[in-house]
Each structure stands twice: as C-alpha cells, then as structure tokens.
Design an enzyme around this catalytic site. Structure first.
Site, PDB file in Angstrom:
ATOM      1  CG  HIS A 139      -1.920  -1.025   1.190  1.00  0.00           C
ATOM      2  ND1 HIS A 139      -2.588  -1.691  -0.184  1.00  0.00           N
ATOM      3  CD2 HIS A 139      -2.467  -1.788   2.094  1.00  0.00           C
ATOM      4  CE1 HIS A 139      -3.293  -2.638   0.204  1.00  0.00           C
ATOM      5  NE2 HIS A 139      -3.448  -2.533   1.713  1.00  0.00           N
ATOM      6  CG  HIS A 210      -7.524  -0.937   2.757  1.00  0.00           C
ATOM      7  ND1 HIS A 210      -8.311  -1.677   3.501  1.00  0.00           N
ATOM      8  CD2 HIS A 210      -6.364  -1.467   2.224  1.00  0.00           C
ATOM      9  CE1 HIS A 210      -7.682  -2.687   3.780  1.00  0.00           C
ATOM     10  NE2 HIS A 210      -6.506  -2.775   3.143  1.00  0.00           N
ATOM     11  CD  GLU A 348      -7.846  -3.519  -0.390  1.00  0.00           C
ATOM     12  OE1 GLU A 348      -6.741  -2.940  -0.245  1.00  0.00           O
ATOM     13  OE2 GLU A 348      -7.929  -4.657   0.251  1.00  0.00           O
TER      14      GLU A 348
END
Length: 383
Positions: A139, A210, A348
């Site tokens: 991420h 998220h 996601e």
C-alpha cells in the site's frame, strides 16, 4: 406615572439583557447522522489543515469523509426496516486515525497492494521502495497516501474533491504525481469514486479505497454469515508472504469459487487448501470477468442481519478481497466497537498485485502526457 415609566424602562433593560445573553450563548454543535462531530476532526497535521466533509443525498443517506488520508469515515444507509446503519469501520476523531496504525477507509497509493521485495524497474532504472510487509512494499509503504493530507473542496452537498501532489522520490517512487479523487454520493445510494493522476516522469500507479465494510451495522459482529459473490473465474494465488506467485488459476472446485453467493465463513478455515492457509483466510486478488465494463457487477456482499446489500462496480481488472484476518481485538473504533478478526470485509478494485514485476499482467505504468483513470462504485440497496 413616573413609577410606571420607570417600571417599563426596567423591564426593557431586562429584556435587552436577556437577548444579549442569548446571543452570547454558543449554539450546540451539530452532529452527523453517524454521531460524529466536525470539531473532533479539525486539526493541523504536518502543517496542513484536516476536516470532516459531510455528503448527503435526496434519500437522507449520509457519507462522511476526512481529507486525512482521503478516508471514508462513515456510511449511513437504510436497512430493510428503513433504519440507518453505519456500515464501515473507523474512528470518531482524527487523533485515533493519526495515532493508531490503520488504513480504515483510506485512499491507497501510490501503489495499492504489494510490490515484491520493494523493487520496481521504471524506464530502465531500478528503484527500491520501503518494505513494510513480509519483506515487500504494501500500500505504498509505511508512509503511503493513507497518512497524507489531501487538499479538499466540496463543490456541492453530494461531492468532495481531494487532490494531492506526491513529489518525485516520495516513498521511493519516481515522478511528481498529481492525484485527484472525486467522491460522489449519488441519489441511487452509491458512492462513486473516480481517480485521476498525471506524472512528469514515468512511474507506476494503482489507486484504490480501503474501506472495511460490516453491513450488519454493528462492527462487533462477524461477517462470516454474509453472502459474497465475486464475478470471477480465476484468481492470483499467493505464497506464505502474501505475494502473488505470477500464476493465474481457476476458482472452480476450490474454496475460492464465489461465482454464486456463498457464506464467507463456509470454507474460510479449510487450511488444508494452501491458499487459505497462506492468506490466513481470504486475502487474494480475483481476476474479474467484467473486463473493465463498469455496467457489470464485479462483486456483491449481503448481510442477512440487516438485508443491506453492497454491489461493487469497476473499470479495473481485479478486486482484492480481504476478510479482516489481521484485526485482533486491540483496536476500539466508533461506538466503542472492538475490531476483531473477520469483523469486516474489504473490496479493493485495482490492478493485480505486483503488476510492475509481472509483464504479462495489466500494466500499472504511467508516462508523461498520459492520464491515469480508475473508477469504483459501491452501491447499497436492501434485499
């Protein structure tokens, strides 16, 4: 007569004083439908101001967003009885978002999901990124977009526009990347997320959201009885460090098959199937059959508790489904809920994990003069 005039004058003075006192009284602070106070989200973070933005549609649905990390904080939608339920995890103040390591509701970037060993090659140059997950970059690294303050403008009651300049070299990525995220609450009870990005040097980009969803409206509840459908015949398996192996495999005949609605918990603990053991449950990317057609549903989740259904639409080729396997009861969020293992699901939409190192997969590369676009719609209804 003089006494009467004095009495009238005295009453007038008392009345004026009363009005003055009323004017001095501060009005009670309004709270959102989810019980949040804007003042609890107003702060200065690294020299930039953060706030809470409230979106409302014609049906009385409410979504709140903070520009710290470009996060969705609350989503109030009606259940089968018409009662509004908050269906995302998060915190009721900005300090918890800052102080507790989390990515609840965040805009993820520059690269959502994992990059193997934190290494990418762009325009013939190898770049090393900070590693923060089993030797990989997850991420965007330990200081990804979830910890950045976006500039925010709310042009109307139903939209907020977030922009951010990720400077050349930030988290090791090349290029000055200008990012724009438009979040719109539509009148059909959907959150429409539209992403744009441009760069002055070739780079990689893979933006996503998220949000942790719990459609029961009570984040103390498990999601294991929720019904999940994923419109995908294939998925990308992972090794025991959660990194994609480079293979694409069929879901048929495996616990990864959600082509028809199936309870999330029905097969989640079948650890004799290596993929569930490797992921400690579901933490995988599915290869969508939708092929970029946003009119086709990519995934659905349904809560039998509230009757709330979430439909996901996207132009992206994949969706990472994560069942909150790392929530461990150490975090307390909104309404005093304790966030335990498998109390939420994330969907996601994105390029496949580690696509920069997998040339045969959909390309995440962005060059100067090009525009990166992505779109995800989270649509809520009752069944």
């Amino acid at each position: 007569m003089i006494k009467i005039n004095r009495l009238i004058l005295l009453l007038a003075i008392i009345a004026i004083a009363g009005c003055t006192n009323k004017q001095k009284e501060a009005p009670a602070e309004e709270t959102t439908l989810s019980g949040l106070k804007k003042s609890d989200f107003q702060a200065v973070v690294n020299g930039d101001s953060v706030n809470l933005y409230v979106l409302k549609n014609a049906n009385g649905v409410e979504v709140t967003v903070t520009n710290y990390g470009g996060r969705i904080v609350s989503v109030m939608v009606p259940d089968r009885d018409g009662k509004l339920q908050d269906v995302v995890l998060g915190f009721n103040n900005i300090q918890d978002y800052i102080n507790i390591n989390n990515n609840f509701g965040a805009t993820i970037g520059r690269y959502g999901n994992r990059i193997a060993h934190g290494k990418i090659t762009v325009d013939g140059v190898e770049y090393e990124l900070p590693q923060n997950n089993f030797g990989h970059t997850l991420h965007g690294g330990p200081e990804g977009f979830d910890s950045k303050v976006f500039d925010a403008v709310q042009p109307n009651e139903q939209s907020v526009v977030l922009t951010y300049l990720s400077e050349d070299g930030e988290a090791g990525f090349p290029g000055n990347l200008n990012v724009k995220v438009t979040m719109t609450l539509t009148n059909d009870n959907a959150i429409d997320l539209q992403y744009e990005a441009e760069t002055d040097k070739e780079t990689v980009v893979n933006l996503t959201n998220h949000s942790y969803f719990n459609l029961s409206g009570d984040a103390n509840n498990t999601i294991l009885n929720d019904l999940l459908m994923i419109n995908a015949d294939e998925y990308t398996p992972v090794d025991d460090t959660f990194m994609t192996t480079g293979k694409i495999e069929k879901v048929e005949g495996t616990p990864m098959d959600f082509r028809t609605p199936t309870a999330i918990g029905e097969r989640i603990d079948q650890y004799d199937f290596d993929q569930l053991k490797n992921g400690d449950g579901y933490d995988h990317n599915w290869v969508l059959n939708t092929k970029g057609d946003i009119s086709q549903v990519a995934a659905t989740v349904y809560s039998p508790v509230t009757g709330i259904q979430l439909e996901v639409y996207t132009i992206e080729p994949g969706v990472q489904v994560y069942t909150g396997n790392f929530l461990d009861g150490t975090i307390t969020g909104k309404y005093g809920a304790v966030y335990n293992k498998r109390n939420a699901i994330c969907l996601e939409t994105q390029k496949y994990p580690d696509s920069p190192n997998k040339p045969d997969w959909p390309s995440p590369y962005l060059k100067p003069g090009e525009k990166y676009t992505s779109r995800c719609i989270y649509k809520f209804s009752v069944q």
